[in-house]
Motif scaffolding. Structure first.
Motif, PDB file in Angstrom:
ATOM      1  N   UNK A  76      -2.586   4.002  -6.852  1.00  0.00           N
ATOM      2  CA  UNK A  76      -1.323   3.120  -7.141  1.00  0.00           C
ATOM      3  C   UNK A  76       0.009   3.870  -6.853  1.00  0.00           C
ATOM      4  N   UNK A  77       0.149   5.077  -7.469  1.00  0.00           N
ATOM      5  CA  UNK A  77       1.114   5.935  -7.174  1.00  0.00           C
ATOM      6  C   UNK A  77       1.418   6.051  -5.783  1.00  0.00           C
ATOM      7  N   UNK A  78       0.376   6.431  -5.057  1.00  0.00           N
ATOM      8  CA  UNK A  78       0.592   6.911  -3.454  1.00  0.00           C
ATOM      9  C   UNK A  78       1.218   5.757  -2.646  1.00  0.00           C
ATOM     10  N   UNK A  79       0.664   4.374  -3.123  1.00  0.00           N
ATOM     11  CA  UNK A  79       0.808   3.258  -2.213  1.00  0.00           C
ATOM     12  C   UNK A  79       2.480   3.072  -2.741  1.00  0.00           C
ATOM     13  N   UNK A  80       2.740   2.862  -3.875  1.00  0.00           N
ATOM     14  CA  UNK A  80       3.901   2.471  -4.727  1.00  0.00           C
ATOM     15  C   UNK A  80       5.071   3.593  -4.022  1.00  0.00           C
ATOM     16  N   UNK A  81       4.721   4.952  -3.788  1.00  0.00           N
ATOM     17  CA  UNK A  81       5.697   5.635  -3.257  1.00  0.00           C
ATOM     18  C   UNK A  81       5.973   5.287  -1.849  1.00  0.00           C
ATOM     19  N   UNK A  82       4.907   4.743  -0.904  1.00  0.00           N
ATOM     20  CA  UNK A  82       5.485   4.257   0.272  1.00  0.00           C
ATOM     21  C   UNK A  82       5.955   3.179   0.348  1.00  0.00           C
ATOM     22  N   UNK A  83       5.605   2.041  -0.373  1.00  0.00           N
ATOM     23  CA  UNK A  83       6.355   0.920  -0.629  1.00  0.00           C
ATOM     24  C   UNK A  83       7.775   1.082  -0.856  1.00  0.00           C
ATOM     25  N   UNK A  84       7.967   1.864  -1.749  1.00  0.00           N
ATOM     26  CA  UNK A  84       9.434   2.259  -1.919  1.00  0.00           C
ATOM     27  C   UNK A  84      10.219   2.392  -0.593  1.00  0.00           C
ATOM     28  N   UNK A  85       9.701   3.415   0.145  1.00  0.00           N
ATOM     29  CA  UNK A  85      10.190   3.634   1.280  1.00  0.00           C
ATOM     30  C   UNK A  85      10.550   2.472   2.220  1.00  0.00           C
ATOM     31  N   UNK A  86       9.354   1.779   2.458  1.00  0.00           N
ATOM     32  CA  UNK A  86       9.639   0.354   3.254  1.00  0.00           C
ATOM     33  C   UNK A  86      10.507  -0.206   2.571  1.00  0.00           C
ATOM     34  N   UNK A  87      10.931  -0.549   1.585  1.00  0.00           N
ATOM     35  CA  UNK A  87      11.818  -1.490   0.880  1.00  0.00           C
ATOM     36  C   UNK A  87      13.414  -0.780   1.053  1.00  0.00           C
ATOM     37  N   UNK A  88      13.339   0.621   1.060  1.00  0.00           N
ATOM     38  CA  UNK A  88      14.486   1.023   1.174  1.00  0.00           C
ATOM     39  C   UNK A  88      15.003   0.947   2.918  1.00  0.00           C
ATOM     40  N   UNK A  89      14.188   0.951   3.874  1.00  0.00           N
ATOM     41  CA  UNK A  89      14.578   0.606   5.023  1.00  0.00           C
ATOM     42  C   UNK A  89      15.221  -0.724   5.031  1.00  0.00           C
ATOM     43  N   UNK A  90      14.818  -1.813   4.324  1.00  0.00           N
ATOM     44  CA  UNK A  90      15.254  -3.039   4.393  1.00  0.00           C
ATOM     45  C   UNK A  90      16.264  -3.275   3.344  1.00  0.00           C
ATOM     46  N   UNK A  91      16.635  -2.406   2.457  1.00  0.00           N
ATOM     47  CA  UNK A  91      17.905  -2.506   1.436  1.00  0.00           C
ATOM     48  C   UNK A  91      17.357  -3.263   0.311  1.00  0.00           C
ATOM     49  N   UNK A  92      16.150  -3.517   0.100  1.00  0.00           N
ATOM     50  CA  UNK A  92      15.450  -4.028  -0.989  1.00  0.00           C
ATOM     51  C   UNK A  92      15.455  -3.161  -2.129  1.00  0.00           C
ATOM     52  N   UNK A  93      16.216  -3.683  -3.166  1.00  0.00           N
ATOM     53  CA  UNK A  93      16.076  -2.814  -4.318  1.00  0.00           C
ATOM     54  C   UNK A  93      16.683  -1.374  -4.245  1.00  0.00           C
ATOM     55  N   UNK A  94      17.508  -1.445  -3.257  1.00  0.00           N
ATOM     56  CA  UNK A  94      18.158  -0.028  -2.930  1.00  0.00           C
ATOM     57  C   UNK A  94      19.512  -0.502  -2.638  1.00  0.00           C
ATOM     58  N   UNK A  95      20.546   0.367  -2.796  1.00  0.00           N
ATOM     59  CA  UNK A  95      22.049   0.117  -2.577  1.00  0.00           C
ATOM     60  C   UNK A  95      22.377   0.251  -1.033  1.00  0.00           C
TER      61      UNK A  95
END
Length: 423
Positions: A383-402
């Motif tokens: 779960x931690x592995x997928x969550x880390x990559x999921x966060x990188x995906x969301x970062x490219x869309x500016x979702x939950x990131x500034x």
């Protein structure tokens, strides 16, 4: 506090007042409604995996239905009135969340837009009816203006409340004190002689961040990542049940006692005494000083050291696993649903459909968050592995990131990496 300014009646179907008397019960149940509006919307959006936009559509439809039922009544009836308030609290909150989370509109911009919109609503209402008093909500046009103003106040309260948290870094528990203190100050100014209509609507707006902060404080976990809210860990579902129960008990009490109902048609339409204009001017200056003091407090708090969102560092390598290994212990149906959303986002990004790619990524985030409780216990490392990559995906869309959305090429790279990790 109550509102006492009355105006001549325009043509229209005459009714008994459609709004309850502004007693202590009014403010108690209003705060309960704003709290359950926050927690219940979060539960449906996040825990059930419905998604932000779909939740907004659902509650917009429910709002139309309950409002239509409320408008058909000829007098104030507690249950339909407060049901409408609960639904409009959720709906107004969701509209602000869509602007912030889906369209990446800064909270200061949302606050400014909703402030202007509320001023327009009040302006048109005043020009047509010559009163903003809730004691004179006795025709269909006035009630329509009233509910439109209520909807905008919830959206404005959400935007300003979230903006305050963003500026200060305060926890939900500490953040309760600001709107609570402002409401107390407004009450004192009203007691002194401030314009009752202005006092009412200022306090009404502030109940939204007050109730939302109470809800977040009760529902948030006791321990969280730096920058994330902490609270009593009751969860959104339990918090919603508690406050729905309190609302129901209060509505039953008001229905039986009729303690918030104007006694007669004449009482609802009686002329009220004009206030002391000198005291109103002094109190207006007091409101100005209160606004200046609040602004100063926020500027000071923003300048103090406080914990922001967790640093966006690349920690993926620490838990990177072979393709498909991270999801081996997860139910295939859940993995398939996640892959489908990631594939949709990737397809839209490649096709130049930025809006579609962002929407699919948002839905992916919502589903992943909703599945956390069931997937994480099955394989913490996976779960931690997928969550880390999921966060990188969301970062490219500016979702939950500034940051603003990144170029499509970066979005495609991270989505491909996520699909590889999921096998």
């Amino acid at each position: 506090m109550t509102t006492t300014t009355e105006a001549p009646m325009r043509s229209g179907r005459l009714m008994l007042n459609k709004v309850p008397e502004v007693t202590i019960w009014f403010w108690v149940i209003k705060i309960l409604c704003t709290t359950v509006g926050e927690s219940f919307a979060d539960w449906i959006n996040m825990k059930l995996g419905v998604g932000l936009v779909n939740t907004a559509w659902i509650f917009t439809a429910v709002f139309v239905v309950v409002l239509a039922a409320q408008l058909r009544l000829k007098r104030y009836v507690p249950f339909p009135y407060w049901l409408t308030v609960v639904v409009v609290s959720v709906t107004g909150t969701l509209y602000t969340d869509i602007l912030t989370d889906q369209l990446n509109v800064p909270l200061w911009s949302s606050s400014a837009v909703f402030s202007i919109l509320l001023a327009v609503v009040f302006g048109v209402w005043w020009l047509r009816e010559r009163t903003l008093s809730i004691h004179s909500v006795t025709t269909l046009p006035r009630e329509s203006f009233y509910w439109l103003a209520v909807l905008v106040t919830f959206a404005l309260g959400t935007a300003t409340g979230d903006w305050t948290l963003e500026l200060t870094g305060w926890s939900p528990g500490a953040s309760v004190l600001l709107p609570l203190g402002l409401i107390a100050a407004i009450t004192l100014l009203w007691k002194f002689g401030a314009n009752p209509v202005l006092s009412f609507w200022l306090a009404y707006i502030l109940t939204r961040p007050l109730g939302a902060n109470i809800g977040d404080w009760l529902a948030s976990p006791k321990v969280a990542q730096p920058g994330e809210p902490t609270g009593l860990a009751l969860g959104t579902f339990t918090t919603s049940l508690i406050f729905l129960g309190l609302i129901l008990a209060t509505v039953v009490y008001l229905t039986v006692t009729r303690s918030d109902v104007a006694g007669t048609h004449e009482a609802a339409h009686a002329e009220h005494a004009t206030g002391d204009l000198r005291k109103e001017r002094v109190a207006l200056a007091g409101f100005g000083l209160l606004a200046v003091a609040t602004t100063g407090l926020l500027i000071w708090a923003h300048g103090q050291p406080h914990t922001g969102p967790a640093p966006e560092e690349d920690n993926t390598s620490a838990v990177r696993m072979a393709p498909g290994e991270a999801v081996k212990k997860f139910p295939p149906a859940k993995v398939s649903a996640l892959r489908n959303l990631a594939s949709t986002s990737l397809k839209d990004a490649r096709a130049g459909n930025a809006k579609g790619a962002h929407a699919a990524a948002q839905s992916l985030r919502d589903l992943w968050d909703a599945d956390q409780a069931s997937l994480q216990p099955l394989d913490q490392t996976g779960w931690t592995s997928i969550d880390a990559q999921m966060d990188k995906v969301l970062g490219t869309f500016g979702i939950d990131h500034s940051n603003p959305p990144m170029p499509p090429a970066q979005q495609e790279t991270e989505l491909n990496a996520l699909l590889t990790d999921m096998g």
